[in-house]
Design a protein around this motif. Structure first.
Motif, PDB file in Angstrom:
ATOM      1  N   UNK A 292       1.416 -12.412   0.813  1.00 32.19           N
ATOM      2  CA  UNK A 292       1.536 -12.212  -0.515  1.00 32.19           C
ATOM      3  C   UNK A 292       1.144 -10.737  -0.922  1.00 32.19           C
ATOM      4  N   UNK A 293       2.470 -10.087  -1.239  1.00 31.44           N
ATOM      5  CA  UNK A 293       2.422  -8.191  -1.461  1.00 31.44           C
ATOM      6  C   UNK A 293       2.203  -8.357  -3.392  1.00 31.44           C
ATOM      7  N   UNK A 294       1.527  -6.771  -3.290  1.00 31.54           N
ATOM      8  CA  UNK A 294       1.617  -6.678  -4.703  1.00 31.54           C
ATOM      9  C   UNK A 294       2.397  -6.011  -5.181  1.00 31.54           C
ATOM     10  N   UNK A 295       1.877  -5.649  -6.202  1.00 26.80           N
ATOM     11  CA  UNK A 295       3.436  -5.565  -7.486  1.00 26.80           C
ATOM     12  C   UNK A 295       3.236  -4.966  -8.243  1.00 26.80           C
ATOM     13  N   UNK A 296       3.553  -3.783  -8.820  1.00 23.71           N
ATOM     14  CA  UNK A 296       3.025  -2.846 -10.005  1.00 23.71           C
ATOM     15  C   UNK A 296       3.871  -3.432 -11.320  1.00 23.71           C
ATOM     16  N   UNK A 297       3.224  -3.712 -11.957  1.00 27.15           N
ATOM     17  CA  UNK A 297       3.911  -4.193 -13.766  1.00 27.15           C
ATOM     18  C   UNK A 297       4.240  -3.164 -14.768  1.00 27.15           C
ATOM     19  N   UNK A 298       5.070  -3.137 -15.347  1.00 28.84           N
ATOM     20  CA  UNK A 298       5.162  -1.920 -16.572  1.00 28.84           C
ATOM     21  C   UNK A 298       4.451  -1.145 -17.183  1.00 28.84           C
TER      22      UNK A 298
ATOM     23  N   UNK B 292       8.032   3.791 -13.248  1.00 27.44           N
ATOM     24  CA  UNK B 292       7.673   3.915 -12.249  1.00 27.44           C
ATOM     25  C   UNK B 292       7.032   3.750 -10.901  1.00 27.44           C
ATOM     26  N   UNK B 293       5.580   3.164 -10.104  1.00 26.48           N
ATOM     27  CA  UNK B 293       5.616   3.324  -9.171  1.00 26.48           C
ATOM     28  C   UNK B 293       5.807   1.917  -8.724  1.00 26.48           C
ATOM     29  N   UNK B 294       6.733   1.409  -7.556  1.00 28.51           N
ATOM     30  CA  UNK B 294       6.938   0.435  -6.875  1.00 28.51           C
ATOM     31  C   UNK B 294       6.251  -0.001  -5.655  1.00 28.51           C
ATOM     32  N   UNK B 295       6.541  -0.752  -5.654  1.00 28.33           N
ATOM     33  CA  UNK B 295       5.504  -1.233  -3.508  1.00 28.33           C
ATOM     34  C   UNK B 295       6.554  -1.878  -2.856  1.00 28.33           C
TER      35      UNK B 295
ATOM     36  N   UNK C 230      -5.769  -4.379  -1.616  1.00 27.67           N
ATOM     37  CA  UNK C 230      -5.842  -3.766  -2.908  1.00 27.67           C
ATOM     38  C   UNK C 230      -6.162  -2.688  -3.219  1.00 27.67           C
ATOM     39  N   UNK C 231      -6.364  -1.682  -2.549  1.00 28.52           N
ATOM     40  CA  UNK C 231      -6.881   0.063  -2.908  1.00 28.52           C
ATOM     41  C   UNK C 231      -5.974   0.389  -3.909  1.00 28.52           C
ATOM     42  N   UNK C 232      -4.288  -0.252  -3.912  1.00 30.64           N
ATOM     43  CA  UNK C 232      -4.486   0.547  -5.255  1.00 30.64           C
ATOM     44  C   UNK C 232      -4.571  -0.208  -6.687  1.00 30.64           C
ATOM     45  N   UNK C 233      -4.886  -1.275  -6.697  1.00 31.88           N
ATOM     46  CA  UNK C 233      -5.531  -1.799  -8.111  1.00 31.88           C
ATOM     47  C   UNK C 233      -6.822  -1.530  -7.992  1.00 31.88           C
ATOM     48  N   UNK C 234      -7.067  -0.851  -6.829  1.00 32.90           N
ATOM     49  CA  UNK C 234      -8.899  -0.392  -7.208  1.00 32.90           C
ATOM     50  C   UNK C 234      -8.693   0.592  -7.959  1.00 32.90           C
ATOM     51  N   UNK C 235      -7.591   1.618  -7.861  1.00 31.78           N
ATOM     52  CA  UNK C 235      -7.462   3.141  -8.486  1.00 31.78           C
ATOM     53  C   UNK C 235      -6.725   3.550  -9.931  1.00 31.78           C
TER      54      UNK C 235
ATOM     55  N   UNK D 159      -2.178  -1.815 -13.102  1.00 29.27           N
ATOM     56  CA  UNK D 159      -0.919  -2.140 -13.465  1.00 29.27           C
ATOM     57  C   UNK D 159      -0.716  -2.661 -11.625  1.00 29.27           C
ATOM     58  N   UNK D 160      -1.004  -2.955 -10.763  1.00 28.69           N
ATOM     59  CA  UNK D 160      -0.800  -2.939  -9.158  1.00 28.69           C
ATOM     60  C   UNK D 160      -1.415  -4.759  -9.484  1.00 28.69           C
ATOM     61  N   UNK D 161      -0.650  -5.485  -8.886  1.00 26.26           N
ATOM     62  CA  UNK D 161      -1.731  -7.368  -8.806  1.00 26.26           C
ATOM     63  C   UNK D 161      -0.774  -7.986  -7.919  1.00 26.26           C
ATOM     64  N   UNK D 162      -1.678  -8.788  -7.417  1.00 23.12           N
ATOM     65  CA  UNK D 162      -1.326  -9.716  -6.385  1.00 23.12           C
ATOM     66  C   UNK D 162      -0.424 -10.440  -6.861  1.00 23.12           C
ATOM     67  N   UNK D 163       0.913 -11.011  -6.367  1.00 21.11           N
ATOM     68  CA  UNK D 163       1.659 -11.614  -7.034  1.00 21.11           C
ATOM     69  C   UNK D 163       1.595 -13.351  -6.679  1.00 21.11           C
TER      70      UNK D 163
END
Ligand code: SF4
Ligand code: SF4
Length: 56
Positions: free
Chosen positions: A1-7, A30-33, A42-47, A52-56
């Motif tokens: 499962x990839x991460x996805x960035x919310x609005x 916005x930024x997109x993955x 999970x690095x993106x979610x950590x910073x 905004x980034x969460x696992x789908x």
């Protein structure tokens, strides 16, 4: 499962700088993955300052 960035993304760029596989790019609003490149580390979610980034 990839991460996805919310609005909630405020386009600060921190996630893109910290992604080990360069899966994140800046879009118009916005930024997109790229789900095919993301290794779900999970690095993106950590910073991200707004969670905004969460696992789908
Ligand atoms: Fe990059 Fe990891 Fe975020 Fe996927 S979870 S976009 S590999 S920092
Ligand atoms: Fe958007 Fe969060 Fe990435 Fe900053 S770190 S560009 S707010 S998803």
């Amino acid at each position: 499962m990839a991460y996805k960035i919310s609005d909630a993304c405020i386009s600060c760029g921190a996630c893109a700088e910290n992604c080990p596989v360069a899966a994140i790019s800046q879009g118009d609003t916005q930024y997109n993955i790229d789900p095919d490149t993301c290794i779900s580390c999970g690095a993106c979610a950590g910073v991200c300052p707004v969670g905004a980034p969460a696992e789908e």
